[in-house]
Design a protein around this motif. Sequence first.
Motif, PDB file in Angstrom:
ATOM      1  N   VAL A   4       0.845  -1.205   0.000  1.00  0.00           N
ATOM      2  CA  VAL A   4       0.000   0.000   0.000  1.00  0.00           C
ATOM      3  C   VAL A   4       0.880   1.256   0.000  1.00  0.00           C
ATOM      4  O   VAL A   4       0.717   2.145  -0.840  1.00  0.00           O
ATOM      5  N   VAL A   5       1.853   1.287   0.915  1.00  0.00           N
ATOM      6  CA  VAL A   5       2.755   2.441   0.986  1.00  0.00           C
ATOM      7  C   VAL A   5       3.560   2.568  -0.316  1.00  0.00           C
ATOM      8  O   VAL A   5       3.726   3.663  -0.868  1.00  0.00           O
ATOM      9  N   GLY A   6       4.036   1.430  -0.836  1.00  0.00           N
ATOM     10  CA  GLY A   6       4.824   1.449  -2.087  1.00  0.00           C
ATOM     11  C   GLY A   6       4.018   1.971  -3.262  1.00  0.00           C
ATOM     12  O   GLY A   6       4.519   2.766  -4.073  1.00  0.00           O
ATOM     13  N   ASP A   7       2.759   1.532  -3.343  1.00  0.00           N
ATOM     14  CA  ASP A   7       1.909   1.963  -4.461  1.00  0.00           C
ATOM     15  C   ASP A   7       1.561   3.455  -4.372  1.00  0.00           C
ATOM     16  O   ASP A   7       1.601   4.170  -5.367  1.00  0.00           O
ATOM     17  N   ALA A  31       5.335  -7.342  -0.703  1.00  0.00           N
ATOM     18  CA  ALA A  31       5.959  -6.196  -1.376  1.00  0.00           C
ATOM     19  C   ALA A  31       7.364  -6.553  -1.853  1.00  0.00           C
ATOM     20  O   ALA A  31       7.793  -6.119  -2.926  1.00  0.00           O
ATOM     21  N   GLN A  32       8.082  -7.377  -1.087  1.00  0.00           N
ATOM     22  CA  GLN A  32       9.457  -7.737  -1.479  1.00  0.00           C
ATOM     23  C   GLN A  32       9.492  -8.654  -2.703  1.00  0.00           C
ATOM     24  O   GLN A  32      10.404  -8.565  -3.517  1.00  0.00           O
ATOM     25  N   VAL A  33       8.496  -9.544  -2.814  1.00  0.00           N
ATOM     26  CA  VAL A  33       8.537 -10.495  -3.936  1.00  0.00           C
ATOM     27  C   VAL A  33       7.670 -10.046  -5.116  1.00  0.00           C
ATOM     28  O   VAL A  33       7.712 -10.670  -6.170  1.00  0.00           O
ATOM     29  N   ASP A  34       6.864  -9.014  -4.904  1.00  0.00           N
ATOM     30  CA  ASP A  34       5.895  -8.706  -5.958  1.00  0.00           C
ATOM     31  C   ASP A  34       5.733  -7.206  -6.213  1.00  0.00           C
ATOM     32  O   ASP A  34       6.253  -6.669  -7.195  1.00  0.00           O
ATOM     33  N   SER A  35       5.060  -6.490  -5.289  1.00  0.00           N
ATOM     34  CA  SER A  35       4.586  -5.149  -5.656  1.00  0.00           C
ATOM     35  C   SER A  35       5.694  -4.114  -5.851  1.00  0.00           C
ATOM     36  O   SER A  35       5.522  -3.156  -6.596  1.00  0.00           O
ATOM     37  N   SER A  36       6.870  -4.298  -5.201  1.00  0.00           N
ATOM     38  CA  SER A  36       7.921  -3.277  -5.331  1.00  0.00           C
ATOM     39  C   SER A  36       8.663  -3.385  -6.666  1.00  0.00           C
ATOM     40  O   SER A  36       9.365  -2.467  -7.066  1.00  0.00           O
ATOM     41  N   VAL A  37       8.500  -4.536  -7.335  1.00  0.00           N
ATOM     42  CA  VAL A  37       9.194  -4.783  -8.601  1.00  0.00           C
ATOM     43  C   VAL A  37       8.186  -4.700  -9.743  1.00  0.00           C
ATOM     44  O   VAL A  37       7.081  -5.231  -9.631  1.00  0.00           O
ATOM     45  N   GLY A  38       8.546  -4.026 -10.808  1.00  0.00           N
ATOM     46  CA  GLY A  38       7.673  -4.073 -11.992  1.00  0.00           C
ATOM     47  C   GLY A  38       7.077  -2.748 -12.400  1.00  0.00           C
ATOM     48  O   GLY A  38       6.615  -2.595 -13.525  1.00  0.00           O
ATOM     49  N   GLY A  39       7.055  -1.771 -11.477  1.00  0.00           N
ATOM     50  CA  GLY A  39       6.671  -0.414 -11.871  1.00  0.00           C
ATOM     51  C   GLY A  39       5.187  -0.140 -12.013  1.00  0.00           C
ATOM     52  O   GLY A  39       4.802   0.916 -12.495  1.00  0.00           O
ATOM     53  N   LYS A  40       4.327  -1.080 -11.554  1.00  0.00           N
ATOM     54  CA  LYS A  40       2.900  -0.733 -11.555  1.00  0.00           C
ATOM     55  C   LYS A  40       2.624   0.002 -10.264  1.00  0.00           C
ATOM     56  O   LYS A  40       2.901  -0.525  -9.175  1.00  0.00           O
ATOM     57  N   VAL A  41       2.106   1.220 -10.362  1.00  0.00           N
ATOM     58  CA  VAL A  41       1.757   1.978  -9.156  1.00  0.00           C
ATOM     59  C   VAL A  41       0.321   2.467  -9.321  1.00  0.00           C
ATOM     60  O   VAL A  41      -0.023   3.055 -10.335  1.00  0.00           O
ATOM     61  N   ALA A  42      -0.518   2.154  -8.352  1.00  0.00           N
ATOM     62  CA  ALA A  42      -1.926   2.522  -8.499  1.00  0.00           C
ATOM     63  C   ALA A  42      -2.572   2.723  -7.139  1.00  0.00           C
ATOM     64  O   ALA A  42      -2.097   2.204  -6.126  1.00  0.00           O
TER      65      ALA A  42
END
Length: 258
Positions: A4-7, A31-42
Amino acid sequence: GGGVVGDITGFIAATYMRGIPFIQLPTTLLAQVDSSVGGKVAVNHPQGKNLIGAFYQPKLVLIDPATLETLPVREWLSGLAEVIKYGVIRDESLFDLLSGTELAALRQDKASLMKIIQKSCAIKAEVVAADEKETGLRMILNFGHTIGHAIESAGAYTKYTHGEAVAIGMAGAAKLARRVGWCGERVCNAIEKTILRYGLPVRFSGLDTSQVEGRLYHDKKKEGDKIRWVLPKGIGTVDMTTDVPGSAVREVLAELAG
Ligand SMILES: NC(=O)c1ccc[n+]([C@@H]2O[C@H](COP(=O)([O-])OP(=O)(O)OC[C@H]3O[C@@H](n4cnc5c(N)ncnc54)[C@H](O)[C@@H]3O)[C@@H](O)[C@H]2O)c1
Ligand SMILES: [Zn+2]
């Protein structure tokens, strides 16, 4: 922080003054294995999850597994569901590693934990590098997410965590793959067994099956009127199809609710 914070941070960085540099410091396993990598922010909107967003890459992703020491078990499991996903879609050895250990052991064994985080990030980075804007290959990362999102949304995002819903979705996708003849009983059972090994669910309860079915057809990942399914052909290999009969989907949902 977590996804959530990363997005939120990534979305603000993407839009403030038409873009400022940012870095990701993920502190949940998800977040370490998925959301922080890849550049999708929403960010979410009352009209829908992740409805306002951008593709915007961080300058750096800095992962320190020591941050996970304070993470609640349910959040560990939410991240592990995504790791199981990577194993099924791309890496049999990662799947085997997960099938041969358990959460308590992973929390102690820092070397194995580092390995699963590294392998997961490498798979996500490789898939995203080949298809950043999700026009083809990147869609394989949605394995388990078609039914998963429908369950998450039918449960008002409070009944199941993202990972729990994805776990049920992966079990459902495996059942669907067996029905359409893409994989046999062995693959289907192996996926279910590994999910269950971590105490993640492979069935849902307390949700109306027809409501879950209705949500499936509202997914933003649809192709025209048809759902684009990501289904396993074996452990480490998935493919996509829009050619799955609605009757098979209904039968699988009934099984998942059973
Ligand atoms: N951008 C992407 O590609 C992408 C991919 C997957 C998920 N997401 C998004 O990520 C979000 C889910 O991320 P999440 O699972 O990290 O949830 P989250 O950010 O809500 O974090 C889960 C909980 O853990 C707490 N927490 C964070 N770090 C902690 C730590 N080290 N110790 C103890 N508690 C800690 C948080 O405060 C929160 O209560 C969703 O909003 C989802 O849409 C984005
Ligand atoms: Zn996910």
